[in-house]
Design a protein around this motif. Structure first.
Motif, PDB file in Angstrom:
ATOM      1  N   LEU A  38      -1.669  -0.713  -9.225  1.00 36.86           N
ATOM      2  CA  LEU A  38      -1.960   0.519  -8.498  1.00 36.86           C
ATOM      3  C   LEU A  38      -2.182   1.667  -9.474  1.00 36.86           C
ATOM      4  O   LEU A  38      -1.522   1.750 -10.514  1.00 36.86           O
ATOM      5  CB  LEU A  38      -0.822   0.873  -7.551  1.00 36.86           C
ATOM      6  CG  LEU A  38      -0.463  -0.148  -6.477  1.00 36.86           C
ATOM      7  CD1 LEU A  38       0.653   0.383  -5.590  1.00 36.86           C
ATOM      8  CD2 LEU A  38      -1.674  -0.529  -5.653  1.00 36.86           C
ATOM      9  N   HIS A  50       0.809  -1.217   0.000  1.00 34.82           N
ATOM     10  CA  HIS A  50       0.000   0.000   0.000  1.00 34.82           C
ATOM     11  C   HIS A  50       0.846   1.273   0.000  1.00 34.82           C
ATOM     12  O   HIS A  50       0.698   2.124   0.881  1.00 34.82           O
ATOM     13  CB  HIS A  50      -0.934   0.002   1.216  1.00 34.82           C
ATOM     14  CG  HIS A  50      -1.794  -1.205   1.334  1.00 34.82           C
ATOM     15  ND1 HIS A  50      -2.857  -1.460   0.478  1.00 34.82           N
ATOM     16  CD2 HIS A  50      -1.754  -2.251   2.193  1.00 34.82           C
ATOM     17  CE1 HIS A  50      -3.426  -2.600   0.816  1.00 34.82           C
ATOM     18  NE2 HIS A  50      -2.776  -3.098   1.839  1.00 34.82           N
ATOM     19  N   ARG A  53      -4.905   4.731  -5.447  1.00 32.88           N
ATOM     20  CA  ARG A  53      -4.122   5.083  -4.263  1.00 32.88           C
ATOM     21  C   ARG A  53      -4.327   6.524  -3.819  1.00 32.88           C
ATOM     22  O   ARG A  53      -3.865   6.906  -2.749  1.00 32.88           O
ATOM     23  CB  ARG A  53      -2.628   4.847  -4.535  1.00 32.88           C
ATOM     24  CG  ARG A  53      -2.270   3.410  -4.794  1.00 32.88           C
ATOM     25  CD  ARG A  53      -2.763   2.464  -3.709  1.00 32.88           C
ATOM     26  NE  ARG A  53      -2.220   2.779  -2.406  1.00 32.88           N
ATOM     27  CZ  ARG A  53      -2.892   2.669  -1.265  1.00 32.88           C
ATOM     28  NH1 ARG A  53      -4.152   2.285  -1.266  1.00 32.88           N
ATOM     29  NH2 ARG A  53      -2.319   2.959  -0.125  1.00 32.88           N
ATOM     30  N   ARG A 107     -14.826   4.657 -12.090  1.00 36.32           N
ATOM     31  CA  ARG A 107     -14.326   4.302 -10.765  1.00 36.32           C
ATOM     32  C   ARG A 107     -15.474   3.765  -9.925  1.00 36.32           C
ATOM     33  O   ARG A 107     -16.578   4.314  -9.932  1.00 36.32           O
ATOM     34  CB  ARG A 107     -13.706   5.514 -10.077  1.00 36.32           C
ATOM     35  CG  ARG A 107     -13.255   5.191  -8.659  1.00 36.32           C
ATOM     36  CD  ARG A 107     -12.499   6.300  -7.993  1.00 36.32           C
ATOM     37  NE  ARG A 107     -12.147   5.936  -6.625  1.00 36.32           N
ATOM     38  CZ  ARG A 107     -11.429   6.686  -5.795  1.00 36.32           C
ATOM     39  NH1 ARG A 107     -10.982   7.865  -6.214  1.00 36.32           N
ATOM     40  NH2 ARG A 107     -11.171   6.269  -4.575  1.00 36.32           N
ATOM     41  N   THR A 162     -12.706   1.589  -4.454  1.00 35.88           N
ATOM     42  CA  THR A 162     -11.246   1.736  -4.524  1.00 35.88           C
ATOM     43  C   THR A 162     -10.661   1.207  -5.834  1.00 35.88           C
ATOM     44  O   THR A 162      -9.442   1.175  -5.999  1.00 35.88           O
ATOM     45  CB  THR A 162     -10.578   0.986  -3.351  1.00 35.88           C
ATOM     46  OG1 THR A 162     -10.951  -0.399  -3.409  1.00 35.88           O
ATOM     47  CG2 THR A 162     -11.003   1.570  -2.013  1.00 35.88           C
ATOM     48  N   ASP A 163     -11.534   0.805  -6.760  1.00 36.34           N
ATOM     49  CA  ASP A 163     -11.078   0.301  -8.056  1.00 36.34           C
ATOM     50  C   ASP A 163     -11.382   1.299  -9.161  1.00 36.34           C
ATOM     51  O   ASP A 163     -12.385   2.025  -9.106  1.00 36.34           O
ATOM     52  CB  ASP A 163     -11.753  -1.031  -8.397  1.00 36.34           C
ATOM     53  CG  ASP A 163     -11.158  -2.195  -7.619  1.00 36.34           C
ATOM     54  OD1 ASP A 163     -10.243  -1.951  -6.817  1.00 36.34           O
ATOM     55  OD2 ASP A 163     -11.607  -3.334  -7.803  1.00 36.34           O
ATOM     56  N   ARG A 176      -7.598  -2.574 -15.108  1.00 33.73           N
ATOM     57  CA  ARG A 176      -8.226  -2.266 -13.825  1.00 33.73           C
ATOM     58  C   ARG A 176      -7.169  -2.302 -12.725  1.00 33.73           C
ATOM     59  O   ARG A 176      -6.255  -3.121 -12.748  1.00 33.73           O
ATOM     60  CB  ARG A 176      -9.321  -3.281 -13.514  1.00 33.73           C
ATOM     61  CG  ARG A 176     -10.029  -3.064 -12.169  1.00 33.73           C
ATOM     62  CD  ARG A 176     -10.970  -4.209 -11.850  1.00 33.73           C
ATOM     63  NE  ARG A 176     -12.099  -4.230 -12.750  1.00 33.73           N
ATOM     64  CZ  ARG A 176     -13.249  -3.570 -12.547  1.00 33.73           C
ATOM     65  NH1 ARG A 176     -13.389  -2.827 -11.446  1.00 33.73           N
ATOM     66  NH2 ARG A 176     -14.236  -3.658 -13.417  1.00 33.73           N
ATOM     67  N   GLY A 177      -7.306  -1.394 -11.745  1.00 35.81           N
ATOM     68  CA  GLY A 177      -6.362  -1.376 -10.641  1.00 35.81           C
ATOM     69  C   GLY A 177      -6.925  -0.698  -9.419  1.00 35.81           C
ATOM     70  O   GLY A 177      -8.031  -0.152  -9.429  1.00 35.81           O
ATOM     71  N   ARG A 178      -6.133  -0.741  -8.341  1.00 39.17           N
ATOM     72  CA  ARG A 178      -6.532  -0.145  -7.068  1.00 39.17           C
ATOM     73  C   ARG A 178      -6.087   1.315  -7.013  1.00 39.17           C
ATOM     74  O   ARG A 178      -4.917   1.627  -7.230  1.00 39.17           O
ATOM     75  CB  ARG A 178      -5.909  -0.914  -5.893  1.00 39.17           C
ATOM     76  CG  ARG A 178      -6.398  -2.353  -5.771  1.00 39.17           C
ATOM     77  CD  ARG A 178      -5.762  -3.029  -4.564  1.00 39.17           C
ATOM     78  NE  ARG A 178      -4.343  -3.262  -4.754  1.00 39.17           N
ATOM     79  CZ  ARG A 178      -3.412  -2.915  -3.879  1.00 39.17           C
ATOM     80  NH1 ARG A 178      -3.736  -2.294  -2.770  1.00 39.17           N
ATOM     81  NH2 ARG A 178      -2.144  -3.193  -4.119  1.00 39.17           N
ATOM     82  N   ALA A 186      -5.704  -6.819  -8.612  1.00 38.37           N
ATOM     83  CA  ALA A 186      -5.344  -6.635  -7.202  1.00 38.37           C
ATOM     84  C   ALA A 186      -3.886  -6.232  -7.033  1.00 38.37           C
ATOM     85  O   ALA A 186      -3.490  -5.731  -5.975  1.00 38.37           O
ATOM     86  CB  ALA A 186      -5.625  -7.919  -6.421  1.00 38.37           C
TER      87      ALA A 186
END
Length: 358
Positions: free
Chosen positions: A351, A231, A274, A254, A257-258, A270-272, A348
């Motif tokens: 970022l 993280h 930050r 969005r 958190t994705d 696709r990503g997380r 997952a």
């Protein structure tokens, strides 16, 4: 065991600053370190990590802020009055003195009686696993053995804090791994408090209880190894924690958190998320090399291969995307120069950072 770490509650670094002319090498660094912690100062060359260590040791004066050991201010004390142990990159051993004499030098300077000094030195030698080498000169020892002598010399005076400035950088890969384990073992055995400077994220992850990432004299993030690994809060921290692939794009949508990002190189990923982004915002997608993988099925981002290297169980390939971004990724097979392939990543492990100054 009679050797033990000196007791204290906390070391507090308060708005510590250091200027060299117009250069701000450190800018109001704040950090509280508890007794028994192993803290790694991590960052690229010039980030301020060694400057911080040298100010703590008293080898360099601060130009702002202060340092407290519990309720005692120590940044105005001479190095010998602070009582810290120091392990240097180049060992800094006296070449004309034996191992025993090098280790006992600090005790001699403190006026310790010969019998007690001998007992303490023997115990330190045993702790760093150099029994039988006490009579030798540093030049008769290997690099790893010399580093053990330097560590023994630092801990034999029972300091409240052990400061280590890239102590493994002069060792080969095998010795670095061995000494990493030894440093952590000694730290745990003594209940020591250690501040360890490194530019190697693997060293920091394997050794530290908490990692302090610095850039341009500023603390960017402080956290446990698993927190920083999974993280990172900023793109520069992510890059230093191994997210070497950077792909520019624009947020399509969005959800929580994705985010789904339209990549400049073509396709979507696709990503997380930050930090705060919304549809239409420019972003940077960051992925570790081991998490970006060759897709034999031809799915994902197209890449033109430049080369590949065998890394044991896998190959690490290097290539370029359609928009010119350099990429490193994993492959189960060797890939040739100019091969056209596709790569994908688990969302997952991806970022998404806002593409703006951080």
């Amino acid at each position: 065991m009679t050797i033990h770490a000196a007791n204290f509650q906390e070391l507090k670094i308060d708005r510590l600053s250091r200027e060299f002319g117009n250069l701000n090498a450190l800018r109001e660094v704040n950090l509280t370190i508890r007794q028994g912690e192993f803290i790694a100062l991590l960052g690229p060359s010039g980030c301020g990590k060694s400057t911080t260590l040298n100010i703590l040791a008293g080898l360099l004066p601060a130009t702002g802020g202060g340092i407290w050991l519990d309720d005692k201010r120590i940044d105005q004390l001479r190095p010998e009055e602070r009582g810290f142990g120091m392990v240097f990159q180049n060992y800094a051993l006296f070449p004309h003195m034996s191992v025993e004499q090098n280790i006992g030098f600090g005790l001699l300077m403190r006026g310790m009686a010969k019998a007690e000094r001998k007992k303490r030195v023997e115990e330190a030698i045993a702790l760093v696993r150099l029994t039988g080498h006490g009579h030798k000169l540093p030049g008769q020892l290997s690099g790893g053995q010399q580093q053990r002598v330097a560590i023994a010399r630092a801990i034999v005076v029972e300091p409240p804090l052990v400061l280590m400035d890239e102590p493994l950088s002069n060792l080969d890969a095998k010795l670095r791994l061995e000494m990493r384990a030894e440093i952590r073992r000694i730290h745990n055995t003594l209940g020591a408090t250690t501040i360890y400077v490194t530019h190697d994220q693997e060293e920091a992850l394997s050794l530290a209880d908490r990692i302090v990432v610095l850039k341009d004299g500023v603390v960017r993030q402080v956290g446990s190894p698993d927190q920083l690994f999974a993280h990172p809060e900023h793109l520069d921290v992510a890059e230093f924690m191994g997210f070497r692939n950077r792909l520019p794009g624009t947020v399509v949508s969005r959800e929580g958190t994705d985010a789904i990002v339209a990549l400049a190189a073509g396709g979507q990923m696709r990503g997380r998320v930050r930090n705060e982004v919304k549809p239409g915002d420019a972003v940077i997608v960051a992925i570790r090399a081991e998490d970006l993988v060759h897709s034999p099925a031809g799915e994902g981002l197209p890449v033109k291969v430049n080369s590949s290297e065998f890394r044991g169980r896998e190959f690490c390939a290097f290539g370029v995307s359609a928009d010119g971004a350099d990429l490193a990724f994993q492959s189960h097979a060797s890939l040739g120069a100019a091969d056209a392939v596709h790569v994908t990543a688990d969302p997952a492990r991806v970022l998404v950072f806002a593409d703006r100054p951080q």
